[in-house]
Structure formats: structure tokens, C-alpha cells
Write a protein that holds these residues in place. Structure first.
Motif, PDB file in Angstrom:
ATOM      1  N   ILE A 104      75.402  48.519  33.170  1.00 36.68           N
ATOM      2  CA  ILE A 104      75.452  49.514  32.107  1.00 36.68           C
ATOM      3  C   ILE A 104      75.977  50.827  32.686  1.00 36.68           C
ATOM      4  CG2 ILE A 104      74.136  50.786  30.368  1.00 36.68           C
ATOM      5  CD1 ILE A 104      74.237  47.815  29.823  1.00 36.68           C
ATOM      6  N   GLY A 105      76.897  51.458  31.977  1.00 38.99           N
ATOM      7  CA  GLY A 105      77.464  52.721  32.460  1.00 38.99           C
ATOM      8  C   GLY A 105      77.666  53.703  31.334  1.00 38.99           C
ATOM      9  N   TRP A 106      77.903  54.966  31.718  1.00 43.52           N
ATOM     10  CA  TRP A 106      78.144  55.987  30.703  1.00 43.52           C
ATOM     11  C   TRP A 106      79.554  55.850  30.158  1.00 43.52           C
ATOM     12  CZ3 TRP A 106      76.089  56.777  35.537  1.00 43.52           C
ATOM     13  CH2 TRP A 106      76.984  57.108  36.568  1.00 43.52           C
ATOM     14  N   LEU A 107      79.659  55.966  28.852  1.00 46.31           N
ATOM     15  CA  LEU A 107      80.922  55.973  28.141  1.00 46.31           C
ATOM     16  C   LEU A 107      80.954  57.241  27.300  1.00 46.31           C
ATOM     17  CD1 LEU A 107      82.817  53.207  26.327  1.00 46.31           C
ATOM     18  CD2 LEU A 107      81.837  54.992  24.889  1.00 46.31           C
ATOM     19  N   ARG A 108      82.093  57.713  26.974  1.00 42.84           N
ATOM     20  CA  ARG A 108      82.295  58.981  26.275  1.00 42.84           C
ATOM     21  C   ARG A 108      81.260  59.211  25.162  1.00 42.84           C
ATOM     22  NH1 ARG A 108      88.018  60.670  23.382  1.00 42.84           N
ATOM     23  NH2 ARG A 108      87.550  62.908  23.058  1.00 42.84           N
ATOM     24  N   SER A 109      80.390  60.167  25.374  1.00 42.22           N
ATOM     25  CA  SER A 109      79.287  60.641  24.525  1.00 42.22           C
ATOM     26  C   SER A 109      78.024  59.818  24.674  1.00 42.22           C
ATOM     27  CB  SER A 109      79.678  60.776  23.050  1.00 42.22           C
ATOM     28  OG  SER A 109      79.634  59.562  22.366  1.00 42.22           O
ATOM     29  N   VAL A 110      78.073  58.723  25.437  1.00 35.96           N
ATOM     30  CA  VAL A 110      76.908  57.963  25.918  1.00 35.96           C
ATOM     31  C   VAL A 110      75.967  57.597  24.764  1.00 35.96           C
ATOM     32  CG1 VAL A 110      75.476  57.733  28.000  1.00 35.96           C
ATOM     33  CG2 VAL A 110      77.160  59.538  27.907  1.00 35.96           C
ATOM     34  N   TYR A 111      74.660  57.818  24.946  1.00 34.85           N
ATOM     35  CA  TYR A 111      73.681  57.331  23.969  1.00 34.85           C
ATOM     36  C   TYR A 111      73.776  58.056  22.632  1.00 34.85           C
ATOM     37  CZ  TYR A 111      71.577  55.949  28.474  1.00 34.85           C
ATOM     38  OH  TYR A 111      71.350  55.463  29.727  1.00 34.85           O
ATOM     39  N   ASN A 112      74.453  59.190  22.608  1.00 29.97           N
ATOM     40  CA  ASN A 112      74.650  59.888  21.343  1.00 29.97           C
ATOM     41  C   ASN A 112      75.356  59.007  20.319  1.00 29.97           C
ATOM     42  OD1 ASN A 112      73.760  62.810  21.767  1.00 29.97           O
ATOM     43  ND2 ASN A 112      75.090  62.510  23.530  1.00 29.97           N
ATOM     44  N   ILE A 113      76.136  58.045  20.779  1.00 29.25           N
ATOM     45  CA  ILE A 113      76.873  57.178  19.852  1.00 29.25           C
ATOM     46  C   ILE A 113      75.922  56.492  18.891  1.00 29.25           C
ATOM     47  CG2 ILE A 113      78.240  55.057  19.684  1.00 29.25           C
ATOM     48  CD1 ILE A 113      79.667  55.907  22.259  1.00 29.25           C
ATOM     49  N   PHE A 114      74.926  55.761  19.439  1.00 35.28           N
ATOM     50  CA  PHE A 114      74.072  55.003  18.522  1.00 35.28           C
ATOM     51  C   PHE A 114      72.940  55.841  17.935  1.00 35.28           C
ATOM     52  CE2 PHE A 114      73.355  53.163  22.891  1.00 35.28           C
ATOM     53  CZ  PHE A 114      72.183  53.829  23.221  1.00 35.28           C
ATOM     54  N   HIS A 115      72.531  56.915  18.618  1.00 37.67           N
ATOM     55  CA  HIS A 115      71.517  57.781  18.018  1.00 37.67           C
ATOM     56  C   HIS A 115      72.096  58.533  16.817  1.00 37.67           C
ATOM     57  CE1 HIS A 115      69.188  57.797  22.067  1.00 37.67           C
ATOM     58  NE2 HIS A 115      68.771  56.832  21.271  1.00 37.67           N
ATOM     59  N   ALA A 116      73.309  59.050  16.950  1.00 35.12           N
ATOM     60  CA  ALA A 116      73.937  59.747  15.823  1.00 35.12           C
ATOM     61  C   ALA A 116      74.208  58.780  14.677  1.00 35.12           C
ATOM     62  CB  ALA A 116      75.235  60.407  16.273  1.00 35.12           C
ATOM     63  N   PHE A 117      74.615  57.563  14.993  1.00 41.01           N
ATOM     64  CA  PHE A 117      74.880  56.573  13.948  1.00 41.01           C
ATOM     65  C   PHE A 117      73.623  56.262  13.154  1.00 41.01           C
ATOM     66  CE2 PHE A 117      74.963  51.922  12.896  1.00 41.01           C
ATOM     67  CZ  PHE A 117      75.805  52.027  11.798  1.00 41.01           C
ATOM     68  N   SER A 118      72.530  56.014  13.842  1.00 40.81           N
ATOM     69  CA  SER A 118      71.306  55.630  13.138  1.00 40.81           C
ATOM     70  C   SER A 118      70.721  56.803  12.365  1.00 40.81           C
ATOM     71  CB  SER A 118      70.277  55.058  14.126  1.00 40.81           C
ATOM     72  OG  SER A 118      69.931  56.005  15.122  1.00 40.81           O
ATOM     73  N   VAL A 119      70.638  57.978  12.984  1.00 52.49           N
ATOM     74  CA  VAL A 119      70.020  59.129  12.323  1.00 52.49           C
ATOM     75  C   VAL A 119      70.833  59.559  11.108  1.00 52.49           C
ATOM     76  CG1 VAL A 119      69.485  61.582  12.576  1.00 52.49           C
ATOM     77  CG2 VAL A 119      68.787  59.958  14.359  1.00 52.49           C
ATOM     78  N   ASN A 120      72.142  59.708  11.267  1.00 49.18           N
ATOM     79  CA  ASN A 120      72.971  60.150  10.150  1.00 49.18           C
ATOM     80  C   ASN A 120      73.052  59.106   9.043  1.00 49.18           C
ATOM     81  OD1 ASN A 120      74.522  62.884  10.604  1.00 49.18           O
ATOM     82  ND2 ASN A 120      74.387  61.902  12.614  1.00 49.18           N
ATOM     83  N   SER A 121      73.022  57.849   9.398  1.00 48.31           N
ATOM     84  CA  SER A 121      73.011  56.790   8.383  1.00 48.31           C
ATOM     85  C   SER A 121      71.700  56.813   7.607  1.00 48.31           C
ATOM     86  CB  SER A 121      73.207  55.418   9.032  1.00 48.31           C
ATOM     87  OG  SER A 121      74.459  55.328   9.664  1.00 48.31           O
ATOM     88  N   PHE A 122      70.599  57.008   8.327  1.00 43.34           N
ATOM     89  CA  PHE A 122      69.286  57.004   7.681  1.00 43.34           C
ATOM     90  C   PHE A 122      69.138  58.203   6.736  1.00 43.34           C
ATOM     91  CE2 PHE A 122      64.485  57.343   7.955  1.00 43.34           C
ATOM     92  CZ  PHE A 122      64.242  56.181   7.234  1.00 43.34           C
ATOM     93  N   VAL A 123      69.621  59.350   7.153  1.00 43.24           N
ATOM     94  CA  VAL A 123      69.575  60.521   6.283  1.00 43.24           C
ATOM     95  C   VAL A 123      70.366  60.251   5.007  1.00 43.24           C
ATOM     96  CG1 VAL A 123      70.255  62.943   6.041  1.00 43.24           C
ATOM     97  CG2 VAL A 123      69.226  62.150   8.171  1.00 43.24           C
ATOM     98  N   ASP A 124      71.511  59.614   5.137  1.00 47.48           N
ATOM     99  CA  ASP A 124      72.314  59.279   3.971  1.00 47.48           C
ATOM    100  C   ASP A 124      71.579  58.297   3.055  1.00 47.48           C
ATOM    101  OD1 ASP A 124      75.257  59.996   3.262  1.00 47.48           O
ATOM    102  OD2 ASP A 124      75.080  57.883   2.691  1.00 47.48           O
ATOM    103  N   GLU A 125      70.882  57.355   3.657  1.00 47.02           N
ATOM    104  CA  GLU A 125      70.094  56.400   2.865  1.00 47.02           C
ATOM    105  C   GLU A 125      68.983  57.122   2.110  1.00 47.02           C
ATOM    106  OE1 GLU A 125      69.181  52.488   4.004  1.00 47.02           O
ATOM    107  OE2 GLU A 125      70.400  52.522   5.842  1.00 47.02           O
ATOM    108  N   LEU A 126      68.309  58.052   2.777  1.00 46.17           N
ATOM    109  CA  LEU A 126      67.247  58.803   2.114  1.00 46.17           C
ATOM    110  C   LEU A 126      67.806  59.610   0.942  1.00 46.17           C
ATOM    111  CD1 LEU A 126      65.227  60.106   5.202  1.00 46.17           C
ATOM    112  CD2 LEU A 126      64.563  58.285   3.622  1.00 46.17           C
ATOM    113  N   ALA A 127      68.982  60.198   1.145  1.00 44.09           N
ATOM    114  CA  ALA A 127      69.597  60.974   0.071  1.00 44.09           C
ATOM    115  C   ALA A 127      69.919  60.083  -1.123  1.00 44.09           C
ATOM    116  CB  ALA A 127      70.863  61.652   0.587  1.00 44.09           C
ATOM    117  N   GLN A 128      70.442  58.900  -0.847  1.00 47.01           N
ATOM    118  CA  GLN A 128      70.801  57.989  -1.935  1.00 47.01           C
ATOM    119  C   GLN A 128      69.563  57.505  -2.682  1.00 47.01           C
ATOM    120  OE1 GLN A 128      70.431  54.273  -1.738  1.00 47.01           O
ATOM    121  NE2 GLN A 128      71.196  54.132  -3.871  1.00 47.01           N
ATOM    122  N   LEU A 129      68.515  57.173  -1.954  1.00 41.15           N
ATOM    123  CA  LEU A 129      67.287  56.694  -2.590  1.00 41.15           C
ATOM    124  C   LEU A 129      66.639  57.781  -3.439  1.00 41.15           C
ATOM    125  CD1 LEU A 129      65.772  54.635   0.355  1.00 41.15           C
ATOM    126  CD2 LEU A 129      66.563  53.726  -1.831  1.00 41.15           C
TER     127      LEU A 129
END
Length: 753
Positions: free
Chosen positions: A517-542
Motif C-alpha cells: 500500500i502506498g500514497w497516491l495523489r490526495s491519499v485517504y482523502n479520496i475515499f473519505h471525501a467520497f463517502s462524506v460528501n455522498s452521505f451529505v447529499d443523501e441526507l439532503a435528498q431524504l
């Protein structure tokens, strides 16, 4: 800073550039790139003004500036040296930029973590300021005035209240006889006297790129050199049982076949192992490798299967984890909530796939080792080369070529270990050349992850509880035993996520590693931003709330979020102090408001297209993205336009910031739409661009708009912060257009793209 200046002061200019036997200086002139080899003599001090290893003013006034960070297309050679020249008062038409070798005298050279500017902004200015102070002092003494009465600009020192001036060349002899000033006596210019910083600057290496004069790793040749390609174990931890080189040695041009030692965990930057074919040219080496007869032992990771592992990670996040952040009483809040909403998100392994696969050239002879390589981390490469060659570091030189992309891959030095070991064994210079298939199958992959987010809403729909569980094999597993993220890992979008929610908890869950496992451009922010921003959008829609207003509500009012509010005792904060770089909710709100205004958010679903929004703090910068998606004539999803607002504090080179944000959109699109590396029986299933797609020119948005927030705050990162919000902005737009919620990347697994 005092320690750094003390270390680099009074070192000879040539020693600072490391132009020793066989060394290359990459110098940019107005006409393009010049490549010069040094002679075989021990370097001696060059005449002129040498206040530190970064700056040299020649007797004729010409200035040479050393760039200690690696150039991989991001324009660092067009930024940091220009900042030094600006502080010095030099004319860029009379400045030459040379590339530093790997050496501790330059301080941190690791071109990673979006730190090239933010980490050294004032320190690197002092390198130019030191030379300026000495030139100004020399002029003041000649005119018998106070130094405050003088200023350096336009490659000369001027008397502020008169017409007198002396060129740098006229002052060098006198200035070089002065004592190097103490750190506290070196005052930086007022910002309003900097004539280049903060303004668009040209790409100095551009002419070299387009004329073919730029020197990359595969361009280098040495007399008697052999080219090596390596047949590596298909599974991490595998090794050679037996091999027959008869047919390989029969290929015209093949000279040697050498087995490399098998690595032992932790794998760190060791070579992968396997069998190398050394030949007179790359084609012969590749044909020889194809002719090898090898039997492999796959080892303990032969059972690694991506589908099974996805199920394992899902099971992990469905159980309580280790608490990493806690505010209030999450269990009681969820138990009493009027409504509980939960969603799970999955992101697969990603490969770096820079356009230039790994390559390196090495020569080991007479108790010395010399390496030429496109490395992001020259000092780590030097350390690995020294250990591999069994030599002290002072006997090893690492010359840095241009990098044809990096994204974190070339900060790992496994390919350096390979080339040094083979050069030592073969007794001749060797260049190791990776193919695209090697690059894809033997990468330090970005971690696979699973995220579970749970929210509790009260009777009015207000979020009163937020729980985030995350599971991914961390990068630390490559360097030791680690099966869950550390607090340092969670600074990337979990611990530093400010929420106006009274009950918040973050938990880490088990995720054993099976690949490097190695660091890639923006590292763990990739999946943390995806999940958090997706979840906020889901909450808004609901809840039937506008997605922008939902984000702003969850963030709460502008403020500096304290550690107590975040529910943590410390924040790694990308190596910066929280005092200098606080978690500033106002800045995140600001980019959200700016990007939605510029994108026409109020008309977010009209004329056959839909908009999606995401925002994220990473590497001390704040970025918001709005993506527009449409369906083409074949019903495939297309990203037709994107808007980016970035607040990165003080900006050195806005042209480079703009290009990095544009590149981040394309990079993030590849992750969102296509990116996935999967394993079966421990073997990587993908091999090249036909089955590991990148966004091509036909898929690129017709327009990418970039807004740079004016600021005089300390500089944040630029190379990576633009990537994390891109994927969730796209998937949120897809939901707005189609009603299909994307909880797993890439989108191509769910929809036609």
C-alpha cells in the motif's frame, strides 16, 4: 531555520549542486534546457557570491538557483526558484535553474504531500534574501549610506532616493568578502515589493518539453550500459522456485540473466524480487524476459481476492471499531433519534499509472555508486541505494531527472534498489526499464476501503448524531505491522471534519493488508471525501433540502474548530501547527458559496444536465467542486463542465494553481468513472490502458472553470487538494440526473460511461 542556514552556509556552490563525476546539471535558459556533464575533478568553490547552496551570483552577475524539489509537470522549477529570484531582486532572463541531487544539505527534498511551497515558503525566500542583503550591504558601503537607503531589483542595487545603481556583477567581488549575515539580520521584502510572486509565471521548462530537450530517466545512456527488464513474482511476497534462462540467453542482444533476492516483510522500498534479463537494448531484454521459464511460489497472499475482501471489509465496518473521535453520546443520540439513516461506500484499489513508468540508471564501481532517476524523494533514493550497494551515503550520488508524472509512485525507491543491485552484480552500468504492465501489476496501490456513515435526525429533521466507521489497510502496513488506520491517517477528512452536530464519533475497523500500500495523489482523502460528501447529499435528498444548504447547515457558522469541538486531543494537520493552519469552517463555507455562485447552482437541473456539489479540506487548503453531467446520444454519462473554487492561502504562482486544479478534475474523473485495480488469487487482473482506463480527451469536460480565493494567509497545498471533491461531485450530479445513487466506485460498475 537557523539550523538549516547553518548547515548550508559556506558550502561551495558546485558541491551544493553535486556536480561530481558524471553528474548532470539540468539548467533552464531562456532558450530551453541545457545539459552539461562535469569533469572528473573534485569540485571546488566557484568564484562569485556563494551565501548558501541554493544561490550563486557569478562575477559577471549571472545568477544560478538550485531547485531541490523534483519536477514532474507541476511546475515546481517555475515556482520556487522564481520566488528566490524575486526575493533577491534578480532578472529571470539572467537566471539559470539547476536541479539538486539528493542531499541532506537542502533540507526536505521529498516532493510529496503538497508541501513544496507551503512547507518552505519563507525559508526559501531567505535563501534569496541572504544574497540580496550582502549585495545591498556592498552597495551601501560603496555609496557610504545605510543599507535601508538601497533596494535590489532588476538585477541591480538602486539608491532609493536617487538615480545611482550598481549591477550585481559590479558588486559580487565586494559582497563575497562580507560575512554571511545571521538569520535574524535577514529581513524579507515587504510583499508589495515582490514583483513575481502571486502573479502568473511562465512554465520555464516548457520549451524543453516541446522540443524534446528535456531529459527523462529513459533518455540517459552510459558507455557499456545494459538495459534490464525484470520478471517479478505475480503475487506480493512470492519468490522464484526455479528458472531456466537457456531460451532467454539465446535471444540476440541478451547478455546476462540474474536472479534478484526475494524481499522479506515489511517490504518498505525493497525490490520486488524475480529474474532480470540484461541486454543491449530494451527490445531484446523484453523478448528475453518472455522466453524465461520460471516456476513461482506465490506465498501467503495467493488467496487475496477483491470480491471476497470487499465482503470482509463490509463485515468489519458493521461492527463497532476503535474510537478515534468522540463528542457527546453517540449511542444514546442514535437510540433516541426520530430517524436513523445509514449508508456504506466502497472504493477499490487505485494504481498511479504516470505516463512515464519507473526507470533508473546506476553505476557501481570503485567503491562508489551513482544513480540517475526520476525520483520524487531523492534522499530516500540515496539511502536505499547506499544500503543496497553496501556503501556509506557519502559514496552515493542520486541525480534527479525530469519525471513524466509521479502522483506518489516515484517517492518509493524499489526501482532504485533494483537498478543498484543489478549494476553491482553485473559489474557494468545498468538501466532498469519498467513496462506499463510492470507498472500496473507491481505498484504500491492506493488502499481499498469501506466506509459506513450513520446519522440520527430529530423530529424536525436536524442531524443530531453522526458516526463514521472506516476500514482500509493503511500505508503503515508496507513499513511494519498495521491493520487499521492511525490518527495520522484520519486527519484526512475524518478527524478534521468540522460538524455542527452535538454527537459525533469516528471509529476505525480492521483491514489486513495483502499488497504493498502506498500514497497516491490526495491519499485517504479520496475515499473519505467520497463517502462524506455522498452521505451529505443523501441526507439532503431524504430531507428534501437543497444540497448546498445541507452542507452549510452541517458545517455550522464560520469559526475555528477547536480540538475539543472536534473530539480529539491532537491533530497531525499535515505536519503544520493548528495555530498557523486551524480547521477554518469559514473558509470551507466560502469555497462552497463561491463555487455554487459561479456555476449557476440555482439552475442545477435544466437543459438536460444536472449539477453535483462536493467540498473538502485537505493538505491545509479548501476546495469545492461543482460538476455538470449529461447523457450523450448513446445514453452514456458525460461530465460536460466543472467549476472549482480553491482557497489555498498565499499563492505563489496562480498559473500553476489553475493548471493543478484543472489536472485534479481530470485525475478525479478517472478515479470516479473508471479507476479500479482488482486481484484474483493474489494476482492483479489489470495490465494496461485497455483494462485500466483513464479519462481520454474525448471524455474531458468542454470547460473547467477555476476560481482562486485571494488570501494572505499561510500557504496551503495545491497538487492534491483539488482531487478529493471531484468524484463525489460527479456522483451527486449523476443522482440528480438519473436518480441512481452511486455508493461504489468506479461509476462504470453501475452505469454506462
Amino acid at each position: 531555520m537557523t539550523k538549516l542556514l547553518t548547515l548550508i552556509s559556506r558550502r561551495s556552490f558546485l558541491e551544493g549542486m553535486n556536480l561530481s563525476v558524471g553528474g548532470l546539471a539540468l539548467g533552464v535558459f531562456p532558450g530551453g534546457l541545457a545539459v552539461a556533464a562535469s569533469d572528473a575533478n573534485t569540485p571546488k568553490a566557484a568564484p562569485g557570491l556563494n551565501p548558501n547552496v541554493f544561490v550563486h551570483v557569478a562575477p559577471d552577475g549571472d545568477v544560478t538557483i538550485v531547485c531541490a524539489r523534483s519536477e514532474m509537470g507541476q511546475g515546481v522549477r517555475s515556482s520556487l526558484p522564481v520566488l528566490i529570484a524575486d526575493e533577491l531582486g534578480a532578472d529571470m532572463a539572467r537566471v539559470k535553474v539547476v536541479q539538486a541531487d539528493g542531499d541532506k544539505i537542502y533540507g526536505d527534498q521529498n516532493t510529496d504531500g503538497s508541501s513544496s511551497v507551503r512547507g518552505v515558503y519563507d525559508d526559501i525566500r531567505r535563501m534569496g534574501a541572504t544574497a540580496r542583503v550582502m549585495l545591498v550591504t556592498a552597495a551601501a558601503r560603496r555609496w557610504k549610506v545605510k543599507p535601508e537607503a538601497c533596494e535590489a531589483r532588476g538585477h541591480a542595487v538602486f539608491l532609493r532616493d536617487g538615480e545611482r545603481s550598481l549591477s550585481f556583477g559590479e558588486l559580487v567581488a565586494d559582497a563575497s568578502r562580507l560575512a554571511i549575515p545571521k538569520v535574524e539580520d535577514v529581513k524579507l521584502k515587504p510583499k508589495n515589493e515582490l514583483r513575481l510572486a502571486g502573479r502568473p509565471m511562465p512554465l520555464l521548462d516548457g520549451p524543453a518539453y516541446v522540443t524534446g530537450q528535456a531529459v527523462f530517466g529513459a533518455d540517459l545512456r552510459l558507455p557499456g550500459m545494459l538495459i534490464a527488464v525484470v520478471a517479478r513474482p505475480p503475487v506480493v511476497g512470492g519468490k522464484v522456485v526455479r528458472f531456466d534462462a537457456t531460451r532467454a540467453l539465446a535471444v540476440p542482444g541478451v547478455k546476462k540473466v540474474i536472479e534478484l533476492p526475494a524481499p522479506k516483510p515489511p517490504y518498505t522500498f525493497q525490490s520486488w524480487g524475480g529474474v532480470a534479463v540484461l541486454a543491449e537494448n530494451t527490445w531484446a531484454a523484453m523478448r528475453g524476459r518472455e522466453a524465461l521459464d520460471i516456476t513461482w511460489e506465490d506465498g501467503p497472499n495467493a488467496s487475496y481476492d477483491s470480491k471476497t475482501y470487499r465482503e470482509q471489509l463490509t463485515a468489519s465496518i458493521r461492527e463497532p471499531g476503535t474510537v478515534a473521535r468522540n463528542v457527546g453520546d453517540i449511542d444514546a443520540a442514535l437510540a433516541s433519534a426520530a430517524r436513523v439513516v445509514q449508508a456504506e461506500y466502497h472504493v477499490p484499489h487505485q494504481s498511479h499509472i504516470p505516463m512515464e513508468p519507473p526507470v533508473a540508471l546506476a553505476k557501481v564501481e570503485n567503491g562508489t555508486c551513482e544513480v540517475w532517476a526520476p525520483t520524487q524523494h531523492p534522499q530516500a533514493a540515496r539511502g536505499v541505494a547506499a544500503a543496497t550497494a553496501e556503501l556509506p551515503e557519502e559514496k552515493v550520488q542520486v541525480h534527479v531527472t525530469f519525471l513524466g508524472g509521479g502522483f506518489g509512485r516515484k517517492s518509493k525507491a524499489d526501482f532504485i534498489a533494483e537498478v543498484v543491485w543489478l549494476a553491482k552484480e553485473a559489474g557494468v552500468p545498468v538501466r532498469v526499464q519498467w513496462t506499463r504492465e510492470d507498472d500496473v501489476r507491481h505498484d504500491y496501490y492506493h488502499s481499498v476501503s469501506a466506509q459506513q456513515l450513520t446519522a440520527g435526525l430529530d423530529a424536525s429533521g436536524k442531524v443530531v448524531a453522526w458516526r463514521h466507521r472506516t476500514a482500509f489497510p493503511p500505508i503503515a502496513s508496507t513499513f511494519g505491522e498495521a491493520t487499521r488506520p492511525s490518527p495520522s491517517d484520519l486527519q484526512q477528512g475524518v478527524l478534521d471534519l468540522a460538524l455542527a452536530v452535538p454527537n459525533v464519533r469516528a471509529e476505525t475497523c480492521e483491514a489486513p493488508p495483502h499488497v504493498r500500500i502506498g500514497w497516491l495523489r490526495s491519499v485517504y482523502n479520496i475515499f473519505h471525501a467520497f463517502s462524506v460528501n455522498s452521505f451529505v447529499d443523501e441526507l439532503a435528498q431524504l430531507r428534501g433540502t437543497d444540497a448546498r444548504e445541507m452542507r452549510l447547515e452541517l458545517l455550522g457558522p464560520p469559526r475555528m474548530a477547536t480540538l475539543q469541538e472536534l473530539g480529539i486531543t491532537a491533530l497531525r494537520n499535515y505536519g503544520a501547527s493548528v495555530e498557523d493552519h486551524p480547521v477554518d469552517v469559514g473558509r470551507l463555507r466560502g469555497v462552497i458559496e463561491r463555487v455554487t455562485a459561479m456555476s449557476g447552482w440555482d439552475a442545477r437541473k435544466a437543459n438536460g444536465r444536472a449539477l453535483g456539489l462536493a467540498a473538502h479540506r485537505s493538505f491545509l487548503s479548501y476546495v469545492a467542486v461543482v460538476a455538470s453531467v449529461v447523457k450523450d446520444d448513446q445514453g452514456r454519462i458525460r461530465v460536460d463542465e466543472a467549476w472549482v473554487s480553491v482557497d489555498a492561502g498565499t499563492i505563489l504562482n496562480p498559473e500553476r494553481v489553475r493548471s493543478q486544479m484543472e489536472g485534479s478534475v481530470i485525475f478525479g474523473m478517472s478515479i470516479a468513472l473508471h479507476g479500479a485495480v482488482t486481484m484474483k488469487n493474489g494476482v492483479t487482473e489489470q495490465s494496461n490502458f485497455h483494462d485500466l482506463k483513464l479519462v481520454r480527451i474525448g471524455e474531458a469536460p468542454r470547460r473547467i472553470h477555476v476560481d482562486i480565493v485571494p488570501s494572505e494567509l499561510p500557504s496551503g497545498g495545491i497538487g492534491e487538494p483539488g482531487v478529493p471533491p471531484v468524484a463525489p461531485a460527479i456522483t451527486n450530479a449523476i443522482f440528480a440526473l438519473t436518480g441512481t445513487r452511486i455508493r461504489e466506485l468506479p461509476v462504470s460498475r453501475t452505469l454506462a460511461v
